[in-house]
Design an enzyme around this catalytic site. Structure first.
Site, mmCIF file in Angstrom:
data_model
loop_
_atom_site.group_PDB
_atom_site.id
_atom_site.type_symbol
_atom_site.label_atom_id
_atom_site.label_comp_id
_atom_site.label_asym_id
_atom_site.label_seq_id
_atom_site.Cartn_x
_atom_site.Cartn_y
_atom_site.Cartn_z
ATOM 1 N N ARG A 182 -46.587 30.533 47.416
ATOM 2 C CA ARG A 182 -46.258 31.849 47.972
ATOM 3 C C ARG A 182 -45.480 31.634 49.270
ATOM 4 N NH1 ARG A 182 -47.734 33.243 43.738
ATOM 5 N NH2 ARG A 182 -49.157 34.910 43.132
ATOM 6 N N GLY A 195 -31.609 38.512 72.138
ATOM 7 C CA GLY A 195 -32.832 38.933 71.442
ATOM 8 C C GLY A 195 -33.992 39.082 72.410
ATOM 9 N N ILE A 220 -37.731 32.929 72.332
ATOM 10 C CA ILE A 220 -38.852 32.342 71.585
ATOM 11 C C ILE A 220 -38.451 30.990 70.987
ATOM 12 C CG2 ILE A 220 -39.863 34.593 71.047
ATOM 13 C CD1 ILE A 220 -38.886 34.113 68.114
ATOM 14 N N ASP A 221 -37.136 30.724 70.924
ATOM 15 C CA ASP A 221 -36.674 29.461 70.323
ATOM 16 C C ASP A 221 -36.866 28.265 71.267
ATOM 17 O OD1 ASP A 221 -35.868 31.245 68.428
ATOM 18 O OD2 ASP A 221 -33.736 30.795 68.544
ATOM 19 N N ARG A 265 -53.539 27.620 46.918
ATOM 20 C CA ARG A 265 -52.089 27.801 46.836
ATOM 21 C C ARG A 265 -51.352 26.969 47.884
ATOM 22 N NH1 ARG A 265 -52.276 34.303 46.105
ATOM 23 N NH2 ARG A 265 -51.877 34.324 43.874
ATOM 24 N N ARG A 288 -41.470 38.016 67.711
ATOM 25 C CA ARG A 288 -40.924 38.430 69.014
ATOM 26 C C ARG A 288 -41.788 39.508 69.662
ATOM 27 N NH1 ARG A 288 -34.662 38.226 67.907
ATOM 28 N NH2 ARG A 288 -34.703 40.432 68.444
ATOM 29 N N ARG A 341 -33.307 29.856 65.489
ATOM 30 C CA ARG A 341 -32.000 29.837 64.817
ATOM 31 C C ARG A 341 -31.450 28.432 64.644
ATOM 32 N NH1 ARG A 341 -29.028 34.584 66.648
ATOM 33 N NH2 ARG A 341 -29.702 33.729 68.639
ATOM 34 N N LEU A 355 -42.055 39.808 63.879
ATOM 35 C CA LEU A 355 -43.401 39.829 64.476
ATOM 36 C C LEU A 355 -43.525 38.717 65.515
ATOM 37 C CD1 LEU A 355 -45.631 40.424 61.338
ATOM 38 C CD2 LEU A 355 -45.331 41.970 63.296
HETATM 39 O O1 F6P Z 1 -32.825 33.608 69.253
HETATM 40 C C1 F6P Z 1 -33.999 34.302 69.069
HETATM 41 C C2 F6P Z 1 -34.117 34.772 67.652
HETATM 42 O O2 F6P Z 1 -35.343 35.421 67.524
HETATM 43 C C3 F6P Z 1 -33.977 33.668 66.612
HETATM 44 O O3 F6P Z 1 -35.141 32.930 66.484
HETATM 45 C C4 F6P Z 1 -33.573 34.454 65.406
HETATM 46 O O4 F6P Z 1 -32.812 33.694 64.507
HETATM 47 C C5 F6P Z 1 -32.727 35.530 65.981
HETATM 48 O O5 F6P Z 1 -33.107 35.693 67.319
HETATM 49 C C6 F6P Z 1 -32.851 36.844 65.252
HETATM 50 O O6 F6P Z 1 -31.939 37.722 65.803
HETATM 51 P P1 F6P Z 1 -31.829 39.243 65.377
HETATM 52 O O7 F6P Z 1 -32.937 39.976 66.063
HETATM 53 O O8 F6P Z 1 -30.492 39.625 65.895
HETATM 54 O O9 F6P Z 1 -31.969 39.297 63.901
#
Ligand code: F6P
Length: 409
Positions: A292, A14, A146-147, A182, A301, A191, A299
């Site tokens: 909500r 990703g 980003i994780d 709210r 990423r 992930r 966004l």
């Molecule tokens: O591993 C980075 C990540 O942005 C996770 O946070 C997210 O679950 C996953 O990739 C989303 O992947 P894709 O862009 O394949 O949906």
């Protein structure tokens, strides 16, 4: 003077902000050394395209990166400000296909590379490490995601920008939440790890943060605990609530739920009305509660890489070339104690592979670590095993839930 080298560079998995800043640093420094750099498009798929004859090798040569904007803007150095990857990326897991593997290895040979810089997360690392072993590649890996869950590095490129993005979103949502009193439930990426949710939840003023390390799945206890907590906040004059939930938290049946924020928002509303209907005056403030959900999605990423991510990307890119210059190959570049280091892949891969096999995160949030303890000190609700340090539940007879971990433990 070191011998001229021919370097390949690719981005895999990703995307995230800061990838282009790495590419820029590598090309700038390599060019000054008189080395050649070839950008492999779409991760390892680019090697296959070379073998198929779909790509001309000369077209992959990266030159003067940052200065190739045409027209009147010529000379503008924009690459480090752009998110995404100019090389493209793939994130489809490990394709165990012998023909594909052979093509990738053949493409690498065809390019005649002295070394490859692979920019990726844990998943890519696992795949590319195996390819490198098979092909006898000279590999250097730069961690990005980003994780922030690449093992052995305190920071991965992309995390800081995403943390700022989520923090800004929480700030923005605060005012609409307050205006309508709210409960805003915000779903944050990550992930398998809750770093992004935890950090941005603290920075963004969240009342509750659910991460998979502390709350692997929603339970009735958590829903009720959180609802009671919100009731207490309302009594204390905070009429709205900001709840951050990491996408890694599973539903009531332990199932993966791509819309877990929606699920939680629904469950909280139900629980609020149910508790209110008991007639217990502690919950009477919940009768009008409305919820909500916001899923921040991709966004997170995007966006201009933060200065920290640009610096980290640049430091990592330069370090990669230093390692190649010293012919110290098969290493992961890491950020540790405020400086750039590297670790042998040979040493770290057994743990990473084991984690993948067991489907556990190689670098989760430490449940006893200082970030969790800081959140508890602020009184943030972190689930039923980590109740707030500062909320006096006993005083209000609110709950017989377990005590929080002590500070300094
Ligand atoms: O591993 C980075 C990540 O942005 C996770 O946070 C997210 O679950 C996953 O990739 C989303 O992947 P894709 O862009 O394949 O949906």
């Amino acid at each position: 003077m070191t011998q001229k080298k021919r370097i390949g560079i690719l981005t895999s998995g990703g995307d995230c902000p800061g990838l282009n800043a790495i590419i820029r640093a590598v090309v700038k420094y390599a060019t000054r050394k008189g080395w050649e750099v070839f950008g492999i498009p779409r991760g390892t798929d680019g090697f296959v395209d070379i073998v198929k004859g779909d790509l001309e090798i000369e077209d992959l040569r990266l030159k003067d990166h940052g200065y190739d904007v045409p027209g009147v803007l010529q000379g503008l150095d924009v690459l480090q400000f752009m998110s995404g990857s100019v090389l493209g990326s793939i994130s489809r897991g490990n394709v165990k296909n012998e023909n594909v593997t052979e093509s990738i290895l053949a493409g690498y040979r065809q390019l005649g590379l002295d070394a490859l810089i692979a920019i990726g997360g844990d998943g890519s690392l696992d795949i590319i490490y195996d390819l490198a072993k098979k092909g006898d590649w000279n590999l250097v890996v730069i961690p990005k995601t980003i994780d922030n869950d690449v093992a052995f590095t305190e920071r991965s490129v992309g995390f800081d920008t995403a943390r700022n993005t989520v923090t800004q979103a929480l700030y923005d949502l605060t005012f609409t939440a307050a205006s309508h009193e709210r409960i805003m439930v915000v779903q944050v990426m990550g992930r398998d790890a809750g770093h992004l949710a935890l950090h941005s939840g603290i920075a963004g003023g969240a009342d509750c943060i659910l991460i998979p390390e502390l709350t692997p799945q929603l339970t009735d206890n958590i829903i009720d605990g959180m609802t009671q907590y919100i009731a207490k906040l309302r009594c204390d004059r905070r009429k709205f609530a900001l709840i951050v939930i990491s996408e890694g938290v599973r539903g009531l049946e332990g199932e993966k739920d791509s819309y877990i924020a929606e699920t939680l928002a629904h469950l909280l509303k139900e629980a609020s009305h149910r508790l209110c209907a008991t007639g217990d005056e502690r919950y009477c403030g919940l009768d009008q509660v409305d919820t909500r959900a916001t899923i921040l999605g991709h966004l997170q990423r995007c966006g201009v890489p933060s200065s920290f991510d640009r610096i980290l990307a640049t430091l990592f890119g330069i370090k990669a070339l230093h390692l190649i210059e010293e012919e110290r190959y098969n290493r992961l570049i890491i950020w540790q104690n405020g400086t750039v280091e590297s670790k042998s892949l040979e040493q770290i891969m057994p743990l990473i592979k084991w984690c993948h096999q067991e489907k556990t995160c190689p670098s989760p949030v430490d449940p006893e670590g200082f970030m969790v303890r800081t959140a508890l000190s602020l009184g943030i609700y972190l689930g039923d095993s980590h109740l707030s340090a500062t909320m006096s539940f006993e005083d209000n007879n609110f709950s017989d839930a377990p005590k929080p971990v002590s500070e300094g433990s």
